[in-house]
Design a protein around this motif. Structure first.
Motif, PDB file in Angstrom:
ATOM      1  N   SER A 139       9.950   3.421   2.327  1.00  0.00           N
ATOM      2  CA  SER A 139       9.035   2.252   2.650  1.00  0.00           C
ATOM      3  C   SER A 139       9.482   1.028   2.149  1.00  0.00           C
ATOM      4  CB  SER A 139       7.419   2.341   2.161  1.00  0.00           C
ATOM      5  OG  SER A 139       7.334   2.399   0.983  1.00  0.00           O
ATOM      6  N   ASP A 140      10.811   1.137   1.608  1.00  0.00           N
ATOM      7  CA  ASP A 140      11.441  -0.255   1.154  1.00  0.00           C
ATOM      8  C   ASP A 140      10.806  -0.692  -0.319  1.00  0.00           C
ATOM      9  OD1 ASP A 140      13.315  -0.284   3.325  1.00  0.00           O
ATOM     10  OD2 ASP A 140      11.800  -1.386   4.611  1.00  0.00           O
ATOM     11  N   THR A 324      10.993  -5.799   9.156  1.00  0.00           N
ATOM     12  CA  THR A 324      11.437  -4.676  10.006  1.00  0.00           C
ATOM     13  C   THR A 324      12.989  -4.399   9.348  1.00  0.00           C
ATOM     14  OG1 THR A 324      12.207  -5.344  11.925  1.00  0.00           O
ATOM     15  CG2 THR A 324       9.831  -4.789  11.936  1.00  0.00           C
ATOM     16  N   GLY A 326      14.233  -4.263   6.253  1.00  0.00           N
ATOM     17  CA  GLY A 326      14.249  -3.649   5.076  1.00  0.00           C
ATOM     18  C   GLY A 326      14.986  -4.207   4.133  1.00  0.00           C
ATOM     19  N   GLN A 327      16.149  -3.217   3.626  1.00  0.00           N
ATOM     20  CA  GLN A 327      16.966  -3.878   2.336  1.00  0.00           C
ATOM     21  C   GLN A 327      17.910  -4.519   3.092  1.00  0.00           C
ATOM     22  OE1 GLN A 327      16.945  -2.814  -0.845  1.00  0.00           O
ATOM     23  NE2 GLN A 327      14.909  -1.915  -0.083  1.00  0.00           N
ATOM     24  N   LYS A 355       7.838  -1.349   6.778  1.00  0.00           N
ATOM     25  CA  LYS A 355       7.320  -0.277   5.912  1.00  0.00           C
ATOM     26  C   LYS A 355       6.429  -0.775   4.687  1.00  0.00           C
ATOM     27  CE  LYS A 355      11.687   2.261   7.285  1.00  0.00           C
ATOM     28  NZ  LYS A 355      12.896   2.576   6.615  1.00  0.00           N
ATOM     29  N   ILE A 358       8.624  -4.119   1.351  1.00  0.00           N
ATOM     30  CA  ILE A 358       9.481  -5.033   1.414  1.00  0.00           C
ATOM     31  C   ILE A 358       8.690  -6.292   0.654  1.00  0.00           C
ATOM     32  CG2 ILE A 358       8.635  -6.073   3.702  1.00  0.00           C
ATOM     33  CD1 ILE A 358      11.978  -6.192   2.433  1.00  0.00           C
TER      34      ILE A 358
END
Length: 397
Positions: A139-140, A324, A326-327, A355, A358
């Motif tokens: 879920s980051d 959305t 994320g990383q 997720k 973040i």
């Protein structure tokens, strides 16, 4: 002699008759030509292609009537005043939080699903903990925060022998709120010297919803009683200036823009100067969306900030991130922070496939708070971030 006399007299009479006829015919022709010219002046070519619109003709006194008296005169009605613009009234900030929390609770969020699965378990086994940890990682949330949260939860639930689901949920909520860090200052710093506007610079990569976020932020400020000027310094994309102008028009806010391809720093300078001259409270400056790995564009962003500060200091630099991504969003955040000293994060699209983790990850990465979140496409779907409301949304409350 008598015959000659009568012949001459007849010719004279005939000449007089002919002359009279010529005068009469000529007078009638002139009257017809005069009437035709008046009609042309009044009516023009009404109804024809390219013809002028017919002018209004006020009726005069009837033919043969005496001079017009007060009751006979016709006075043109005064033109009606143009109606005032119907500006929209943005939603107040406080009511947004509750509505957006409910939307977050109903979203398809991986972190929320993982929390729900943990709380629904009758017995939390090792497999349950492993599954929960995997959910947090995907879920980051990041490795460090995930490990920290799982260890605290396991210790508290086992040491306190928590078996009641409601009590376990309360423990989980407390630890999640602590992880999001409620102590961070999430206020928008709008303090400014007398005579200067507060300046907010908004940056981000293409596709994050940056320009839309500026329009929504303007609505939030107007709802809070602030006067606002928008600076359309994204001159590489003509649609960006049009889009920002539309947002401003809807709430009665001026937008300063330049020609397509104009120097962004110059447009930003003009916007802040206009805000200063007008005594405006806040100037929001849009910048061109740029990839974080394009060194030239990133250097230009630094130039925009330096030029603005010749008029007034930049009090806030907000980085807009697509939740959305994320990383990848963390990488973007790191580079932008090095160039323009980011002071706050705006997370958009948090209601979609984002997720959730973040929020924690980007705060840990930059050491700056998430200040606003976007949870929809509506004009007022942007709200100040609140740690407790966010966690409650994740827990479905």
């Amino acid at each position: 002699m008598d015959q000659i006399f009568w012949i001459i007299a007849g010719l004279i009479v005939a000449a007089i008759v002919v002359a009279s006829l010529v005068i009469i015919v000529s007078g009638r022709r002139q009257r017809r030509l005069g009437t035709s010219g008046q009609n042309a002046e009044v009516g023009g070519t009404s109804g024809g292609p390219g013809g002028a619109a017919p002018a209004a003709v006020l009726p005069g006194p009837a033919e043969g009537a005496g001079p017009a008296g007060p009751a006979d005169r016709v006075t043109a009605a005064p033109e009606a005043e143009a109606p005032a613009p119907a500006w929209e009234t943005p939603e107040a900030p406080l009511s947004r939080l509750t509505r957006l929390r409910r939307r977050l609770a109903s979203s398809d969020n991986a972190l929320a699903r993982g929390l729900a699965n943990l709380l629904s378990s009758d017995h939390i086994s090792e497999d349950t903990w492993d599954e929960f940890e995997t959910t947090l990682l995907t879920s980051d949330l990041g490795v460090g925060p995930t490990t920290e949260l799982v260890e605290k939860l396991r210790r508290r639930l086992s040491l306190d022998a928590v078996s009641d689901p409601a009590q376990a949920k309360a423990v989980l909520r407390e630890e999640l709120v602590n992880l999001v860090d409620p102590a961070l200052d999430r206020s928008l710093h709008l303090d400014h010297a007398p005579g200067d506007p507060a300046v907010v610079l908004v940056v981000g990569v293409n596709g994050t919803g940056k320009t839309t976020t500026i329009g929504k932020l303007a609505r939030l400020l107007v709802a809070d009683g602030q006067s606002v000027v928008l600076g359309a310094a994204d001159t590489f994309r003509a649609a960006a200036a049009d889009q920002l102008t539309t947002w401003g028009t809807r709430i009665g806010v001026a937008t300063v823009r330049g020609a397509e391809g104009a120097d962004p720093a110059s447009v930003a300078f003009d916007a802040v100067k206009q805000g200063k001259d007008a005594g405006t409270d806040v100037v929001l400056v849009d910048t061109a969306g740029r990839l974080h790995n394009k060194v030239g564009l990133m250097d230009e962003l630094g130039k925009v900030k330096r030029v603005i500060e010749k008029v007034a200091p930049v009090g806030e630099t907000l980085l807009v991130l697509d939740a959305t991504t994320g990383q990848n969003g963390l990488v973007q955040a790191r580079v932008f922070a090095e160039v323009v000293a980011v002071t706050g994060i705006v997370l958009t699209k948090l209601d979609g496939s984002a997720k959730g983790g973040i929020v924690v990850a980007v705060q840990r990465e930059l050491g700056v708070p998430v200040k606003f979140i976007g949870l929809g496409e509506g004009a007022d779907d942007l709200a100040p971030f609140d740690a407790g409301q966010f966690v409650d949304g994740l827990l479905g409350e």
